[in-house]
Scaffold this active site. Structure first.
Site, PDB file in Angstrom:
ATOM      1  N   ARG A 193       0.883  -1.171   0.000  1.00 16.71           N
ATOM      2  CA  ARG A 193       0.000   0.000   0.000  1.00 16.71           C
ATOM      3  C   ARG A 193       0.917   1.217   0.000  1.00 16.71           C
ATOM      4  O   ARG A 193       1.606   1.485   0.984  1.00 16.71           O
ATOM      5  CB  ARG A 193      -0.905  -0.027   1.229  1.00 16.71           C
ATOM      6  CG  ARG A 193      -1.897   1.121   1.335  1.00 16.71           C
ATOM      7  CD  ARG A 193      -2.734   0.955   2.604  1.00 16.71           C
ATOM      8  NE  ARG A 193      -3.560   2.115   2.877  1.00 16.71           N
ATOM      9  CZ  ARG A 193      -4.837   2.231   2.549  1.00 16.71           C
ATOM     10  NH1 ARG A 193      -5.448   1.230   1.927  1.00 16.71           N
ATOM     11  NH2 ARG A 193      -5.525   3.311   2.853  1.00 16.71           N
ATOM     12  N   HIS A 205      -7.242   1.442  -6.619  1.00 18.02           N
ATOM     13  CA  HIS A 205      -7.494   0.629  -5.420  1.00 18.02           C
ATOM     14  C   HIS A 205      -8.272  -0.622  -5.839  1.00 18.02           C
ATOM     15  O   HIS A 205      -9.457  -0.778  -5.534  1.00 18.02           O
ATOM     16  CB  HIS A 205      -8.293   1.451  -4.408  1.00 18.02           C
ATOM     17  CG  HIS A 205      -8.304   0.886  -3.021  1.00 18.02           C
ATOM     18  ND1 HIS A 205      -7.695  -0.302  -2.687  1.00 18.02           N
ATOM     19  CD2 HIS A 205      -8.866   1.356  -1.869  1.00 18.02           C
ATOM     20  CE1 HIS A 205      -7.873  -0.534  -1.401  1.00 18.02           C
ATOM     21  NE2 HIS A 205      -8.580   0.449  -0.877  1.00 18.02           N
ATOM     22  N   GLN A 259     -10.394  -3.000  -3.361  1.00 11.30           N
ATOM     23  CA  GLN A 259     -11.671  -2.462  -2.910  1.00 11.30           C
ATOM     24  C   GLN A 259     -12.789  -2.790  -3.898  1.00 11.30           C
ATOM     25  O   GLN A 259     -13.905  -3.137  -3.502  1.00 11.30           O
ATOM     26  CB  GLN A 259     -11.573  -0.945  -2.739  1.00 11.30           C
ATOM     27  CG  GLN A 259     -12.860  -0.300  -2.246  1.00 11.30           C
ATOM     28  CD  GLN A 259     -13.250  -0.788  -0.867  1.00 11.30           C
ATOM     29  OE1 GLN A 259     -12.452  -0.720   0.061  1.00 11.30           O
ATOM     30  NE2 GLN A 259     -14.472  -1.277  -0.719  1.00 11.30           N
ATOM     31  N   ASP A 306     -16.899   8.535  -1.709  1.00  8.61           N
ATOM     32  CA  ASP A 306     -15.711   8.353  -0.889  1.00  8.61           C
ATOM     33  C   ASP A 306     -15.436   9.673  -0.188  1.00  8.61           C
ATOM     34  O   ASP A 306     -16.018  10.721  -0.526  1.00  8.61           O
ATOM     35  CB  ASP A 306     -14.518   7.940  -1.776  1.00  8.61           C
ATOM     36  CG  ASP A 306     -13.339   7.400  -0.983  1.00  8.61           C
ATOM     37  OD1 ASP A 306     -13.458   7.261   0.257  1.00  8.61           O
ATOM     38  OD2 ASP A 306     -12.287   7.126  -1.592  1.00  8.61           O
ATOM     39  N   CYS A 329     -16.166   3.098   0.695  1.00  5.57           N
ATOM     40  CA  CYS A 329     -15.066   2.196   1.051  1.00  5.57           C
ATOM     41  C   CYS A 329     -14.588   2.382   2.485  1.00  5.57           C
ATOM     42  O   CYS A 329     -13.865   1.524   3.003  1.00  5.57           O
ATOM     43  CB  CYS A 329     -13.915   2.338   0.067  1.00  5.57           C
ATOM     44  SG  CYS A 329     -13.055   3.915   0.169  1.00  5.57           S
ATOM     45  N   ARG A 345     -13.918  -7.156   2.095  1.00  4.66           N
ATOM     46  CA  ARG A 345     -12.501  -6.972   1.788  1.00  4.66           C
ATOM     47  C   ARG A 345     -11.720  -8.221   2.206  1.00  4.66           C
ATOM     48  O   ARG A 345     -10.815  -8.667   1.492  1.00  4.66           O
ATOM     49  CB  ARG A 345     -11.960  -5.738   2.523  1.00  4.66           C
ATOM     50  CG  ARG A 345     -12.382  -4.401   1.944  1.00  4.66           C
ATOM     51  CD  ARG A 345     -11.667  -4.075   0.654  1.00  4.66           C
ATOM     52  NE  ARG A 345     -10.226  -4.037   0.859  1.00  4.66           N
ATOM     53  CZ  ARG A 345      -9.560  -2.991   1.322  1.00  4.66           C
ATOM     54  NH1 ARG A 345     -10.198  -1.874   1.635  1.00  4.66           N
ATOM     55  NH2 ARG A 345      -8.244  -3.035   1.459  1.00  4.66           N
TER      56      ARG A 345
END
Length: 308
Positions: free
Chosen positions: A107, A134, A137, A225, A266, A294
């Site tokens: 990440r 991402h 996700q 988001d 998310c 996830r």
């Protein structure tokens, strides 16, 4: 060995196989204590390095728990632990880590960092997030939608707000999973043209509609988001709030979508900024199912990477 670097660079049939595997693994855990191992232990005897140049809650916990449930062990490394690119090159770091571990999840900030890690590693590398995309996700998002409403192909998904890294991967997902996407947000925060072109090249309808009330008409899924990053300055936060306030997901906006439309985020969410608490906690919201998934989606990704 497979790297999982982006939705649009992974074959659609592989993405579908991962979603199906994730659902099977989730179903197999029904009734088990959360800490109980899976019956199947494909990662037994394997070590996974989890590298975090960016801090995280969901990514760190879900990958760590997923590895442990499948019988493996994790080594969690921060950017300060490794000082990536500040001395030893990323290429050499990749070569060295490959001698110690069986898989790397990263990440980080720049897409080039995870790309270089994958180029020089001799073990699978997973993109846990970059400033640009991402993909993990979106695998969880597709899994969550299909759990609640069936196949996502042919559905209308609306993204409201900032065309950020999650939005880019969702647009990639439109092309790979066959759904349509409408972006609504200010022109200064439009998603990357490259992502839009990819989805359109796959036959998906991707549109930009500045009026959020028009954008969500007929939507099967509404997604947003956070408007700000933890790294944004106070002045940047204020500018973004001013730009994005019209795109808040609230009851009035959700009322214009289909009656059975779902809402996703998310997380972490800034309640009553990008989305109201009433929507977050309301009947359309599946954000906590999405967060749980996830774990299951990433377990499927790790198995695919190792060919297990």
């Amino acid at each position: 060995m497979n790297h999982f670097l982006d939705i649009h660079t992974t074959a659609p049939e592989d993405l579908r196989a991962m979603i199906d595997a994730a659902r099977s693994m989730k179903d197999a855990r029904t009734g088990r204590p959360k800490g109980a191992p899976d019956d199947d232990q494909p990662l037994a005897g394997r070590m996974v390095a989890l590298i975090f140049e960016k801090p995280s809650t969901r990514t760190r916990v879900s990958f760590d728990v997923g590895v442990r449930q499948m019988g493996g062990q994790t080594m969690v490394l921060s950017g300060s632990d490794m000082q990536l690119g500040h001395g030893e090159t990323i290429a050499d770091t990749a070569r060295v880590l490959s001698r110690y571990v069986d898989m790397i999840m990263m990440r980080t900030f720049e897409e080039a960092t995870v790309q270089e890690m994958a180029e020089y590693a001799s073990v699978p590398v997973i993109n846990g997030l970059t400033n640009r995309t991402h993909p993990c996700q979106i695998m969880a998002d597709v899994m969550t939608y299909e759990e609640h409403r069936g196949p996502i192909a042919g559905k209308k998904v609306v993204w409201s707000g900032d065309g950020n890294n999650v939005c880019a991967s969702l647009i990639h997902g439109a092309g790979q999973f066959g759904f349509d996407l409408t972006f609504t947000g200010p022109p200064t925060l439009d998603p990357e043209a490259e992502a839009i072109e990819f989805a359109r090249s796959k036959g998906s309808r991707v549109e930009i509609e500045r009026d959020p009330a028009i954008a969500v008409e007929g939507a099967d899924l509404v997604v947003t988001d956070t408007w700000v990053s933890m790294h944004d300055s106070q002045s940047a936060r204020e500018r973004r709030h001013n730009q994005l306030r019209p795109y808040q997901v609230n009851d009035a906006l959700m009322a214009r979508a289909k009656p059975d439309a779902l809402f996703m985020h998310c997380l972490p969410a800034h309640r009553d900024e990008e989305v109201t608490s009433k929507v977050m906690d309301g009947p359309a919201s599946v954000v906590f199912d999405e967060a749980e998934n996830r774990l299951h989606a990433q377990k499927a990704i790790m198995r695919w990477c190792l060919g297990l």
